[in-house]
Design a protein around this motif. Structure first.
Motif, PDB file in Angstrom:
ATOM      1  N   SER A 110       0.803  -1.228   0.000  1.00  0.00           N
ATOM      2  CA  SER A 110       0.000   0.000   0.000  1.00  0.00           C
ATOM      3  C   SER A 110       0.835   1.276   0.000  1.00  0.00           C
ATOM      4  O   SER A 110       0.366   2.322  -0.436  1.00  0.00           O
ATOM      5  N   ASP A 111       2.080   1.201   0.451  1.00  0.00           N
ATOM      6  CA  ASP A 111       2.923   2.397   0.494  1.00  0.00           C
ATOM      7  C   ASP A 111       3.821   2.544  -0.740  1.00  0.00           C
ATOM      8  O   ASP A 111       4.700   3.392  -0.775  1.00  0.00           O
ATOM      9  N   SER A 112       3.579   1.732  -1.761  1.00  0.00           N
ATOM     10  CA  SER A 112       4.396   1.773  -2.981  1.00  0.00           C
ATOM     11  C   SER A 112       4.106   3.008  -3.812  1.00  0.00           C
ATOM     12  O   SER A 112       2.968   3.474  -3.894  1.00  0.00           O
ATOM     13  N   ARG A 113       5.158   3.522  -4.440  1.00  0.00           N
ATOM     14  CA  ARG A 113       5.008   4.607  -5.415  1.00  0.00           C
ATOM     15  C   ARG A 113       4.774   3.931  -6.759  1.00  0.00           C
ATOM     16  O   ARG A 113       5.676   3.323  -7.320  1.00  0.00           O
ATOM     17  N   VAL A 114       3.543   4.012  -7.260  1.00  0.00           N
ATOM     18  CA  VAL A 114       3.155   3.316  -8.484  1.00  0.00           C
ATOM     19  C   VAL A 114       2.992   4.322  -9.620  1.00  0.00           C
ATOM     20  O   VAL A 114       2.408   5.384  -9.449  1.00  0.00           O
ATOM     21  N   CYS A 115       3.510   3.955 -10.767  1.00  0.00           N
ATOM     22  CA  CYS A 115       3.383   4.764 -11.973  1.00  0.00           C
ATOM     23  C   CYS A 115       2.750   3.897 -13.055  1.00  0.00           C
ATOM     24  O   CYS A 115       3.109   2.730 -13.204  1.00  0.00           O
ATOM     25  N   HIS A 116       1.827   4.435 -13.785  1.00  0.00           N
ATOM     26  CA  HIS A 116       1.277   3.716 -14.925  1.00  0.00           C
ATOM     27  C   HIS A 116       2.210   3.920 -16.114  1.00  0.00           C
ATOM     28  O   HIS A 116       2.831   4.975 -16.259  1.00  0.00           O
ATOM     29  N   TYR A 117       2.309   2.909 -16.935  1.00  0.00           N
ATOM     30  CA  TYR A 117       3.213   2.927 -18.088  1.00  0.00           C
ATOM     31  C   TYR A 117       3.080   4.216 -18.897  1.00  0.00           C
ATOM     32  O   TYR A 117       4.078   4.824 -19.267  1.00  0.00           O
ATOM     33  N   ASP A 118       1.855   4.639 -19.140  1.00  0.00           N
ATOM     34  CA  ASP A 118       1.657   5.830 -19.979  1.00  0.00           C
ATOM     35  C   ASP A 118       2.100   7.127 -19.305  1.00  0.00           C
ATOM     36  O   ASP A 118       2.174   8.166 -19.951  1.00  0.00           O
ATOM     37  N   GLU A 119       2.429   7.089 -18.022  1.00  0.00           N
ATOM     38  CA  GLU A 119       2.934   8.266 -17.313  1.00  0.00           C
ATOM     39  C   GLU A 119       4.458   8.376 -17.368  1.00  0.00           C
ATOM     40  O   GLU A 119       5.019   9.399 -16.984  1.00  0.00           O
ATOM     41  N   LEU A 120       5.122   7.321 -17.835  1.00  0.00           N
ATOM     42  CA  LEU A 120       6.582   7.336 -17.936  1.00  0.00           C
ATOM     43  C   LEU A 120       7.013   8.303 -19.027  1.00  0.00           C
ATOM     44  O   LEU A 120       6.260   8.578 -19.977  1.00  0.00           O
ATOM     45  N   GLY A 121       8.234   8.787 -18.933  1.00  0.00           N
ATOM     46  CA  GLY A 121       8.809   9.593 -20.000  1.00  0.00           C
ATOM     47  C   GLY A 121       8.960   8.757 -21.265  1.00  0.00           C
ATOM     48  O   GLY A 121       8.968   7.516 -21.216  1.00  0.00           O
ATOM     49  N   GLU A 122       9.067   9.410 -22.388  1.00  0.00           N
ATOM     50  CA  GLU A 122       9.120   8.703 -23.676  1.00  0.00           C
ATOM     51  C   GLU A 122      10.249   7.678 -23.744  1.00  0.00           C
ATOM     52  O   GLU A 122      10.060   6.564 -24.212  1.00  0.00           O
ATOM     53  N   ARG A 123      11.430   8.037 -23.282  1.00  0.00           N
ATOM     54  CA  ARG A 123      12.566   7.113 -23.348  1.00  0.00           C
ATOM     55  C   ARG A 123      12.341   5.907 -22.448  1.00  0.00           C
ATOM     56  O   ARG A 123      12.678   4.788 -22.802  1.00  0.00           O
ATOM     57  N   ALA A 124      11.763   6.120 -21.261  1.00  0.00           N
ATOM     58  CA  ALA A 124      11.470   5.009 -20.356  1.00  0.00           C
ATOM     59  C   ALA A 124      10.393   4.112 -20.955  1.00  0.00           C
ATOM     60  O   ALA A 124      10.465   2.887 -20.837  1.00  0.00           O
ATOM     61  N   LYS A 125       9.403   4.707 -21.615  1.00  0.00           N
ATOM     62  CA  LYS A 125       8.362   3.903 -22.286  1.00  0.00           C
ATOM     63  C   LYS A 125       8.969   3.016 -23.355  1.00  0.00           C
ATOM     64  O   LYS A 125       8.570   1.872 -23.518  1.00  0.00           O
ATOM     65  N   GLU A 126       9.904   3.555 -24.108  1.00  0.00           N
ATOM     66  CA  GLU A 126      10.551   2.771 -25.165  1.00  0.00           C
ATOM     67  C   GLU A 126      11.366   1.624 -24.582  1.00  0.00           C
ATOM     68  O   GLU A 126      11.397   0.532 -25.136  1.00  0.00           O
ATOM     69  N   ALA A 127      12.033   1.860 -23.467  1.00  0.00           N
ATOM     70  CA  ALA A 127      12.933   0.865 -22.881  1.00  0.00           C
ATOM     71  C   ALA A 127      12.206  -0.182 -22.032  1.00  0.00           C
ATOM     72  O   ALA A 127      12.670  -1.315 -21.929  1.00  0.00           O
ATOM     73  N   PHE A 128      11.088   0.181 -21.432  1.00  0.00           N
ATOM     74  CA  PHE A 128      10.441  -0.699 -20.458  1.00  0.00           C
ATOM     75  C   PHE A 128      10.104  -2.089 -21.004  1.00  0.00           C
ATOM     76  O   PHE A 128      10.441  -3.088 -20.348  1.00  0.00           O
ATOM     77  N   PRO A 129       9.461  -2.230 -22.153  1.00  0.00           N
ATOM     78  CA  PRO A 129       9.140  -3.585 -22.629  1.00  0.00           C
ATOM     79  C   PRO A 129      10.368  -4.484 -22.798  1.00  0.00           C
ATOM     80  O   PRO A 129      10.299  -5.686 -22.525  1.00  0.00           O
ATOM     81  N   SER A 130      11.493  -3.912 -23.184  1.00  0.00           N
ATOM     82  CA  SER A 130      12.692  -4.738 -23.343  1.00  0.00           C
ATOM     83  C   SER A 130      13.231  -5.207 -21.996  1.00  0.00           C
ATOM     84  O   SER A 130      13.891  -6.249 -21.915  1.00  0.00           O
ATOM     85  N   LEU A 131      12.937  -4.479 -20.920  1.00  0.00           N
ATOM     86  CA  LEU A 131      13.371  -4.902 -19.587  1.00  0.00           C
ATOM     87  C   LEU A 131      12.618  -6.142 -19.109  1.00  0.00           C
ATOM     88  O   LEU A 131      13.053  -6.815 -18.189  1.00  0.00           O
ATOM     89  N   LEU A 132      11.495  -6.444 -19.741  1.00  0.00           N
ATOM     90  CA  LEU A 132      10.717  -7.627 -19.374  1.00  0.00           C
ATOM     91  C   LEU A 132      11.285  -8.895 -19.986  1.00  0.00           C
ATOM     92  O   LEU A 132      10.948  -9.996 -19.558  1.00  0.00           O
ATOM     93  N   GLU A 133      12.156  -8.745 -20.977  1.00  0.00           N
ATOM     94  CA  GLU A 133      12.757  -9.903 -21.635  1.00  0.00           C
ATOM     95  C   GLU A 133      13.874 -10.468 -20.769  1.00  0.00           C
ATOM     96  O   GLU A 133      14.624  -9.714 -20.131  1.00  0.00           O
ATOM     97  N   PRO A 134      14.000 -11.801 -20.732  1.00  0.00           N
ATOM     98  CA  PRO A 134      15.074 -12.418 -19.935  1.00  0.00           C
ATOM     99  C   PRO A 134      16.452 -11.904 -20.353  1.00  0.00           C
ATOM    100  O   PRO A 134      16.744 -11.759 -21.538  1.00  0.00           O
ATOM    101  N   GLY A 135      17.271 -11.586 -19.360  1.00  0.00           N
ATOM    102  CA  GLY A 135      18.629 -11.139 -19.625  1.00  0.00           C
ATOM    103  C   GLY A 135      18.769  -9.671 -19.973  1.00  0.00           C
ATOM    104  O   GLY A 135      19.866  -9.184 -20.169  1.00  0.00           O
ATOM    105  N   SER A 136      17.670  -8.946 -20.042  1.00  0.00           N
ATOM    106  CA  SER A 136      17.722  -7.513 -20.370  1.00  0.00           C
ATOM    107  C   SER A 136      17.565  -6.705 -19.098  1.00  0.00           C
ATOM    108  O   SER A 136      16.539  -6.781 -18.441  1.00  0.00           O
TER     109      SER A 136
END
Length: 69
Positions: free
Chosen positions: A15-41
């Motif tokens: 309940s005390d987590s700082r949560v951000c929705h994907y669409d609220e991220l900056g453009e560069r973070a939005k571009e990078a985020f899906p690749s961080l979900l891949e194994p080894g990235s």
């Protein structure tokens, strides 16, 4: 420069987590985020890491915990 960021799916968001929705991220973070979900990235530029580090979790297709290493 770059930094390692680990992104892992979680089912329960504290309940005390700082949560951000994907669409609220900056453009560069939005571009990078899906690749961080891949194994080894996990390496991103410092500017992207700084943007993600401001949050404990990101709501994407599920909730993902952000951990700086």
């Amino acid at each position: 420069m770059s930094e390692d960021i680990t992104v892992r799916r979680i089912d329960d968001v504290p309940s005390d987590s700082r949560v951000c929705h994907y669409d609220e991220l900056g453009e560069r973070a939005k571009e990078a985020f899906p690749s961080l979900l891949e194994p080894g990235s996990s390496t991103v530029e410092i500017r992207i890491a700084d943007g993600l580090r401001n949050y404990d979790c990101v709501k994407y297709t599920s909730y993902y915990e952000i951990v700086s290493e």
